[in-house]
Design an enzyme around this catalytic site. Structure first.
Site, mmCIF file in Angstrom:
data_model
loop_
_atom_site.group_PDB
_atom_site.id
_atom_site.type_symbol
_atom_site.label_atom_id
_atom_site.label_comp_id
_atom_site.label_asym_id
_atom_site.label_seq_id
_atom_site.Cartn_x
_atom_site.Cartn_y
_atom_site.Cartn_z
ATOM 1 N N TYR A 55 0.831 -1.199 0.000
ATOM 2 C CA TYR A 55 0.000 0.000 0.000
ATOM 3 C C TYR A 55 0.875 1.262 0.000
ATOM 4 O O TYR A 55 1.417 1.675 1.021
ATOM 5 C CB TYR A 55 -0.924 0.024 1.218
ATOM 6 N N HIS A 140 0.159 -12.209 1.367
ATOM 7 C CA HIS A 140 -0.607 -11.238 0.590
ATOM 8 C C HIS A 140 -0.703 -11.653 -0.879
ATOM 9 O O HIS A 140 0.306 -11.702 -1.581
ATOM 10 C CB HIS A 140 0.062 -9.870 0.699
#
Length: 333
Positions: A55, A140
Site C-alpha cells: 500500500y 498477501h
C-alpha cells in the site's frame, strides 16, 4: 468487545480499519488527513488496523505507525502482510499509479515468498511502522505471484515458525482467489483468512466451500471489500460506482439496485445492510473497511453500530432471488 482470531491469543474488534487509502490508493491523501482518519477510527472504537508494504510502497505502514504511536500498544491489534519486498529504485520515475497508488515510483515491489523473504519483510515492516511487534501477519495475494505455490511450500512454514517462536501472534492469508483460500483453509493451520470481496451482500461465493471449512476448522475470517469496491457504499448505486475496481456490468448493477430498492422499503440504507450482512456469518471475526477521510470511517462506524435491519428485509431479498437462502443473516432485535 473483541473477537478471538482462530486458536490464537490475538483478538480483533468487530469493525476494522483498512489502511490502503492512507497509502494514497488512487489519489494523494495529505499527511494531516491520514492522521486524522486513523484518529477518527480510534474515536469510533475501532481497535483492529490492517496495512501492507504494497500500500503506497510503504507509505501506509509509515503513516499508520506514526498515528498509532499516540495510543497504548496493548489496546489495539495490527496486521501487515508479506510476499512483496520493497527495494529502492533510484532510477524510478513517475508515479506508482499503474499499481494503484499515487506515490513516487522510487521503490519497486519484488515478489518473495521464500522463508528468508518472509523474515525480511516482517523486519522491514516493523522498521517502517516504528512499532515493537505485528500481531497478525498475512500472506498477501499469493495467487498474483509468478510462483503461487511457493507461498504454501515456503512462506507458510516460515510464518508458522514465527508464530511458534512468539514473534507474531497469529498468521493467515489474504486473497480474493477462492482456490488459494480453500487450499490454505484445508491444508494449513492458519488462524485467519482475509477474504476480499467474496462474501458480500451482492455476492456470496465464499459460502460454498471457504466459510464452511473455516467454521469446521476454527479459522476466523477477516471480511474485506464488503462494499464491492464501492458499488454498495452508497444508498443508490449507479453506473458511476466502481465494481471490482472497474465498471459494473449491467446485470451486477441491476442486482445492486434491486437490493437497494428492498432496503429502502424497510427504511435501511444499502451500506448499512451491507455492513450488517458482512458481519453475520459466525466465522467472521471482523469486517474491515477502508477509508482515506475521517468522515468516511466515522460514517461506516455509525452504520455498523445501528440495530440490525428487520428480518423481513432478508426474507424479501431471498424471495426476489437477490440473496442466497443459505446465507446467515443478522438477528433482529
Amino acid at each position: 468487545m473483541t473477537h478471538p482470531l482462530g486458536g490464537s491469543a490475538v483478538a480483533v474488534s468487530p469493525l476494522g480499519f483498512g489502511a490502503a487509502s492512507i497509502g494514497n490508493l488512487y489519489r494523494a491523501v495529505p499527511d494531516e488527513q491520514a492522521a486524522a482518519t486513523v484518529e477518527a477510527a480510534w474515536q469510533a472504537g475501532i481497535r483492529y488496523f490492517d496495512t501492507a508494504p504494497h500500500y503506497g510502497l510503504g507509505l501506509s505502514e509509515r503513516r499508520l505507525g506514526r498515528a498509532l504511536a499516540a495510543y497504548p500498544r496493548a489496546e489495539y491489534t495490527l496486521s501487515s502482510k508479506v510476499g512483496r519486498i520493497l527495494v529502492d529504485d533510484p532510477g524510478g520515475t513517475g508515479s506508482d499509479l499503474d499499481n494503484g497508488f499515487a506515490v513516487p515510483a522510487t521503490r519497486r515491489r519484488v515478489w518473495d515468498f521464500s522463508a528468508d523473504g518472509v523474515r525480511r519483510s516482517v523486519g522491514d515492516s516493523l522498521a517502517r511502522l516504528g512499532l515493537d511487534r505485528i500481531d497478525i501477519v498475512l500472506l498477501h495475494d499469493p495467487d498474483e505471484s509468478p510462483e503461487p505455490g511457493r507461498a504454501l511450500r515456503e512462506a507458510y512454514p516460515a510464518l508458522d515458525a514465527l508464530r511458534r517462536e512468539g514473534a507474531v501472534g497469529a498468521i493467515g492469508v489474504g486473497s480474493k482467489d477462492l482456490g488459494v483460500l480453500a487450499r490454505f483453509a484445508t491444508e494449513t493451520d492458519v488462524d485467519a483468512l482475509m477474504i476480499a470481496g467474496r462474501y458480500t451482500l451482492l455476492e456470496q461465493p465464499a459460502l460454498d466451500d471457504i466459510l464452511p471449512a473455516c467454521a469446521e476448522r476454527g479459522i476466523s475470517v477477516l471480511n474485506v471489500g464488503v462494499f464491492n469496491s464501492g458499488l454498495l457504499a452508497v444508498e443508490w448505486p449507479d453506473e458511476t460506482r466502481p465494481y471490482e475496481y472497474g465498471t459494473a456490468p449491467a446485470d451486477i448493477l441491476a442486482r445492486a439496485q434491486g437490493i437497494a430498492t428492498a432496503c429502502r422499503r424497510h427504511g435501511v440504507t444499502l451500506p448499512q445492510a451491507a455492513l450488517a450482512f458482512a458481519a453475520a456469518h459466525p466465522a467472521v471475526a471482523s469486517v474491515v473497511v477502508g477509508a482515506g477521510k475521517p468522515g468516511h470511517v466515522t460514517s461506516s462506524a455509525e452504520l455498523f453500530a445501528r440495530p440490525a435491519p428487520p428480518a423481513q428485509l432478508w426474507a424479501d431479498l431471498v424471495a426476489e432471488g437477490l440473496l442466497r437462502p443459505d446465507a446467515p443473516v443478522p438477528a433482529s432485535a
